[in-house]
Every structure is written in structure tokens, then in C-alpha cells.
Scaffold this motif. Structure first.
Motif, mmCIF file in Angstrom:
data_model
loop_
_atom_site.group_PDB
_atom_site.id
_atom_site.type_symbol
_atom_site.label_atom_id
_atom_site.label_comp_id
_atom_site.label_asym_id
_atom_site.label_seq_id
_atom_site.Cartn_x
_atom_site.Cartn_y
_atom_site.Cartn_z
ATOM 1 N N ASP B 153 0.838 -1.205 0.000
ATOM 2 C CA ASP B 153 0.000 0.000 0.000
ATOM 3 C C ASP B 153 0.874 1.256 0.000
ATOM 4 O O ASP B 153 0.633 2.187 -0.763
ATOM 5 C CB ASP B 153 -0.906 0.023 1.241
ATOM 6 C CG ASP B 153 -2.127 -0.875 1.075
ATOM 7 O OD1 ASP B 153 -2.385 -1.297 -0.067
ATOM 8 O OD2 ASP B 153 -2.808 -1.154 2.077
ATOM 9 N N VAL B 154 1.868 1.263 0.878
ATOM 10 C CA VAL B 154 2.767 2.417 0.942
ATOM 11 C C VAL B 154 3.459 2.601 -0.407
ATOM 12 O O VAL B 154 3.517 3.705 -0.950
ATOM 13 C CB VAL B 154 3.817 2.239 2.058
ATOM 14 C CG1 VAL B 154 4.817 3.390 2.035
ATOM 15 C CG2 VAL B 154 3.145 2.161 3.427
ATOM 16 N N ALA B 155 3.956 1.500 -0.953
ATOM 17 C CA ALA B 155 4.655 1.567 -2.240
ATOM 18 C C ALA B 155 3.745 2.141 -3.319
ATOM 19 O O ALA B 155 4.148 2.991 -4.110
ATOM 20 C CB ALA B 155 5.155 0.183 -2.641
ATOM 21 N N ARG B 156 2.497 1.701 -3.348
ATOM 22 C CA ARG B 156 1.570 2.193 -4.359
ATOM 23 C C ARG B 156 1.240 3.648 -4.130
ATOM 24 O O ARG B 156 1.155 4.443 -5.064
ATOM 25 C CB ARG B 156 0.277 1.367 -4.320
ATOM 26 C CG ARG B 156 0.172 0.421 -5.488
ATOM 27 C CD ARG B 156 -1.096 -0.378 -5.405
ATOM 28 N NE ARG B 156 -2.213 0.314 -5.999
ATOM 29 C CZ ARG B 156 -3.479 -0.119 -5.848
ATOM 30 N NH1 ARG B 156 -3.730 -1.175 -5.123
ATOM 31 N NH2 ARG B 156 -4.461 0.525 -6.424
ATOM 32 N N ASN B 157 1.047 3.986 -2.852
ATOM 33 C CA ASN B 157 0.696 5.361 -2.517
ATOM 34 C C ASN B 157 1.776 6.344 -2.978
ATOM 35 O O ASN B 157 1.483 7.463 -3.360
ATOM 36 C CB ASN B 157 0.458 5.472 -1.008
ATOM 37 C CG ASN B 157 -0.167 6.793 -0.616
ATOM 38 O OD1 ASN B 157 0.319 7.501 0.227
ATOM 39 N ND2 ASN B 157 -1.289 7.140 -1.262
ATOM 40 N N TYR B 158 3.029 5.911 -2.966
ATOM 41 C CA TYR B 158 4.124 6.782 -3.401
ATOM 42 C C TYR B 158 4.569 6.466 -4.827
ATOM 43 O O TYR B 158 5.686 6.770 -5.214
ATOM 44 C CB TYR B 158 5.296 6.709 -2.416
ATOM 45 C CG TYR B 158 4.992 7.392 -1.097
ATOM 46 C CD1 TYR B 158 5.093 8.779 -0.973
ATOM 47 C CD2 TYR B 158 4.577 6.666 0.008
ATOM 48 C CE1 TYR B 158 4.798 9.407 0.213
ATOM 49 C CE2 TYR B 158 4.268 7.292 1.210
ATOM 50 C CZ TYR B 158 4.383 8.665 1.306
ATOM 51 O OH TYR B 158 4.083 9.293 2.485
#
Lengths: 263, 252
Positions: B153-158
């Protein structure tokens, strides 16, 4: 009049297979103005996190429209999300975690370190820049999470109960810290919490949501003057009155959510 | 601190004492030297093997096979494991194959491998690689599957590009589990390699042990056993150092 920074119109989202279909969000409509700090409050499982994840682009709505920062130039990231605990990468140092958004945008290492520095100072973790998350306390970790989102300099900030795992004293301190950092940029924030007092301390408006499926039940404006102190606000008699009135709205929903869970 | 030093001293002294006891028992005729030679005569044999260059020759042969086989098994194993960990369709398709092939004792395949890869180094390298491959696949897959969803999720968010997702998120996240697999693989590879060298080789520590037994040069056989043990300890230590360097966030 400037257009809203976030416009959610009739957002609906259901999860699960046929037969066991759960409607998490039903016809959810909300607009957030530029620079506004809006808190979503509701019982567990009311779809407030789902709404946030749709705005973040981590989920897609089944129907409805979403508009974020219309007409913004695309060089700036549209949003950055502060996650609940465990959102930091354990294998990256504080500096690398904070600079993650910049790294993904292709900012060079030197420039990254320079841009990150003031934020490390701001959260008081400059000394810990080469520490790994597991060497930090829970409160320090969430400060790093906050810094990571602010450093990315997004159009809007999304926060999903970032302090839920902290103890009461740390939560209070982190709320003040968040307010202080936020005063410096006044970014548009959508903040999910189940703490009424937290929502009152932070938000310009509080959106009270119904139990599953999540809809907007009421919107309560909070007009405590800014800059605020989360700790001092709690001594304000108006604070207690507002807290009680919001709880009255929420109480039925929490009961409904509990009945659903026990059914 | 003082207690730590005392413990360390004891750790060094107790094996030395055991050796001394062994030597003493041999001298007094309590141990039959035809089967179990004394430490001193083993040391003598070791010296002779070392000075004649035989020891270096055999160690070199074994190390070469071990290193090449290990890398040939580990690298594809890690890559396959990551793909399987990320994609549940690939996992569903490949899992039964791995489950079926993993329990085969790889030494049982040696004759077949010799038919295909010849009687030279090729078959030994491949038998080592195969023992490493499946263990690495299984552990890497587990390491990737266990990765917390929130990291993605973090990776996608950034907006993490896929090569960064691989290098900055998936690989480091799975690395501790991958290394657990590599440690087990190393032990298994040594066993398999010595076994292969027993029966199908003209060089290597396994060959040294087996040929010494056949010619009843029991001292040389013991030298081989000690050397392969030391090799095992050193390669484990090497792997641990790699782990320490590559996974600094786990260090205390």
C-alpha cells in the motif's frame, strides 16, 4: 469561489463475493475545501478507511465520482497517506523512510537528504536519522510516518488513525506535533479516527458516519481558533459539550455496528 | 565482561582438553589406533597431505563445485520464489511441482545426472544446485507471501516503479527468510557434495575420504573428515557475515 480540493460524490463500495456481500460505503458524498482539516468519525467497520483508501487510489469505488485537486499541476504528488502503525519499512533508516516519496520521484540522494533535513529537525529526530524503525519507540515511528507524508509535499494528506496504537500520553503529544507541522503548510487533510476528542482537537469539521453501510450522518463544524493545542483544548468547556453531542450521534451507530457484529 | 571472557576461555579449553584426553588414551593403548588414530598421527598425515599439495587440490575441487552449484541453485531459486510469492496463479501452478520434486533425495538422481552432464564436475555441480534450488524457492516464496500488505500500500501510494518495488521493498522484505533458506541449503549441499564425491569423482574432499578408506589410510580419512567440517564451519560463517552486511536492520 475556488472549487473543493476533494469532491466525493455518491461513492459506493462493496466487498466480498455474491451471497456474502458487504456494502462498506453507500452513496458517500463529501467535499473538502482547500486547506481544510476534515475528520471522519464512525464506529468500527463503517467504511471510513475505505473512503480514505478510495481517495488515496488504493481502492476503486464501484460507483460515484471522485475529484482530487482539480487543475493542479501533476509534478506534485496528488496525495500522501499516513498509515496506521507498521507503515514504515523496517529495512530503511529514518532518513530513507522519510525520503521514500522523493526517492520514488527520482530525486537524487544529495537533494533528498537536503530536503529531508528540516523535517527531521521538525519532528526532533535528526539525531536518529540513521536508526532503523525497530530501534525507535511507537511515537517516534509515527513521527517519521508524518514526516514522510509532509516531505512528499502532496496536494492532500490522508491519515488513517495514525496514532491508534499509541498510549494516551503519546497520542496527545503527537496530536500537538501534527498540529504544529500542519500549521506550517496548511495542507488539505482527510483524517480518519474513532476518537471524538482527537477529531475535535484536530479538525475544522467532523463528519460523523453511520454504521455499515457507511453514509454521512452529520457534519459538525469545529470552530476552535487556530493555532490550537490539543492538550489545552481539552480544558475548554465547549470541548466537553461538543464531545458529548457528537457521542450522542455516534452512540446509536456504535450500537448498530455491535448488533451487526453479533448477528 | 569478566564472565564472558571466562566463558570464552572455557569454550576454547574444553575441546583442547578433549584432544589431549584422546591423545593420552591412544598412547595408553585404550583406543585401537588401527580404527581411530591419535590426534598427533592425524596431524602428521594432514601435514604430509598439505605439503604435497594434495590437500589444496582436493579442497579446491570441492569448493569450486560447492560455490558454483550453490549460486546456480540459489539465484534462480530466489527469482522463482519471488515470482511465486507475488503471483498466486504462478504459485498455484508451480507449487505442486516443487512439492513433488523437493522430497526426492537429490543424490538418488546422481546416476541420471551423470548420464546427462557427464562424469566430470558438471554432474556434481548440478546435484548441489538442485538441492539448493528447491529449498531456496520454498523459503523465498514464504518470505514474499509473508510480507505485510501495508508495504505494498505504501509503495503504491508513493507511486513506486516496479524495479524500485523489487529492489527497495520486496527483496529486502523477504531477505531474512531467504537467508534462513540459504543457511539450510548450505548444510544440505555439503552432505550431497561429499556423497557425490564418494562415488563419482577423482578429486574433492569426499574422494579423499573414500579413497583413503579403500586404501586403509585411516589417518588421511580423518584429515578429510576434519577438513570438510572446517569447510562447513567457514562457509556458514561466510554466509552469516553476508547476512550481517545485507540485513543490518536486524542487528542489535
Amino acid at each position: 469561489m475556488t472549487p473543493p480540493k476533494i469532491r466525493m460524490q455518491g461513492l459506493t463500495k462493496a466487498f466480498g463475493e455474491r451471497g456474502k456481500r458487504v456494502v462498506a460505503l453507500d452513496d458517500f458524498t463529501l467535499s473538502v475545501a482547500d486547506g481544510e482539516f476534515v475528520c471522519l468519525v464512525g464506529p468500527s467497520g463503517c467504511g471510513k478507511t475505505t473512503a480514505l483508501r478510495i481517495v488515496a487510489g488504493l481502492e476503486t469505488a464501484d460507483s460515484g465520482t471522485l475529484e482530487v485537486a482539480p487543475g493542479a499541476d501533476r509534478k506534485q504528488p496528488q496525495n500522501a497517506m499516513v498509515f496506521q502503525e507498521h507503515g514504515l519499512f523496517p529495512w530503511m533508516t529514518v532518513v530513507d523512510n522519510v525520503a521514500y516519496g522523493l526517492e520514488m520521484r527520482g530525486v537524487r540522494k544529495r537533494a533528498r537528504r537536503e530536503q529531508v533535513e528540516p523535517f527531521l529537525e521538525m519532528i526532533g529526530l535528526a539525531r536518529f536519522r540513521h536508526h532503523y524503525p525497530r530501534q525507535l519507540s511507537g511515537g517516534m515511528r509515527q513521527r517519521v510516518s508524518l514526516a514522510r507524508a509532509f516531505v512528499a509535499d502532496p496536494e492532500i494528506l490522508l491519515m488513517d488513525e495514525p496514532f491508534a496504537a499509541l498510549d494516551a500520553q503519546n497520542t496527545l503529544m503527537l496530536q500537538d506535533e501534527l498540529l504544529r507541522i500542519w500549521e506550517g503548510s496548511r495542507k488539505t487533510v482527510l483524517y480518519v479516527t474513532h476518537g471524538i476528542d482527537e477529531a475535535l482537537a484536530l479538525g475544522d469539521r467532523i463528519v460523523v458516519m453511520t454504521a455499515q453501510p457507511g453514509r454521512v450522518k452529520a457534519i459538525v463544524p469545529v470552530d476552535f481558533p487556530r493555532p490550537r493545542s490539543a492538550a489545552e483544548l481539552r480544558g475548554d468547556p465547549k470541548f466537553g459539550a461538543l464531545q458529548l453531542s457528537i457521542w450522542r450521534m455516534l452512540e446509536d451507530e456504535v450500537r448498530a455496528a455491535r448488533a451487526q457484529a453479533e448477528a | 565482561m569478566r564472565q564472558a571472557n571466562q566463558e570464552r576461555a572455557l569454550a576454547i579449553l574444553s575441546p583442547l582438553a578433549a584432544l589431549a584426553l584422546w591423545q593420552l588414551a591412544s598412547n595408553m593403548g585404550l583406543i585401537d589406533q588401527r580404527y581411530v588414530p591419535s590426534p598427533l598421527s592425524i596431524a602428521n598425515a594432514g601435514w604430509d597431505l598439505a605439503t604435497s599439495g594434495q590437500l589444496v587440490f582436493h579442497i579446491g575441487a570441492s569448493l569450486r563445485r560447492l560455490a558454483i552449484g550453490f549460486v546456480l541453485g540459489a539465484v534462480p531459486g530466489i527469482l522463482a520464489g519471488i515470482v511465486m510469492g507475488l503471483n498466486r496463479w504462478v504459485r498455484a501452478a508451480v507449487d505442486p511441482l516443487v512439492a513433488a520434486l523437493y522430497p526426492i533425495p537429490k543424490l538418488a538422481l546422481l546416476p541420471l545426472l551423470m548420464l546427462v552432464f557427464g562424469i566430470g564436475d558438471g554432474s556434481k555441480v548440478v546435484v548441489v544446485a538442485m538441492s539448493v534450488l528447491f529449498l531456496t524457492i520454498i523459503n523465498t516464496t514464504a518470505g514474499v507471501v509473508q510480507l505485510d500488505r501495508i508495504y505494498f500500500d505504501v509503495a503504491r501510494n508513493y507511486h513506486t516503479p516496479w524495479h524500485k518495488l523489487f529492489l527497495r521493498v520486496i527483496l529486502p522484505g523477504a531477505l531474512p527468510t531467504i537467508f534462513a533458506g540459504l543457511r539450510i541449503s548450505l548444510g544440505v549441499s555439503l552432505v550431497v557434495l561429499v556423497g557425490a564425491e564418494f562415488v563419482a569423482s577423482r578429486s574433492g574432499i569426499g574422494y579423499l575420504i573414500w579413497s583413503s578408506w579403500e586404501t586403509l589410510m585411516i589417518e588421511n580419512m580423518f584429515v578429510g573428515i576434519i577438513v570438510i567440517t572446517v569447510l562447513g564451519v567457514l562457509s556458514t560463517f561466510f554466509l552469516q557475515e553476508c547476512e550481517r552486511l545485507l540485513i543490518p536492520w536486524r542487528r542489535d
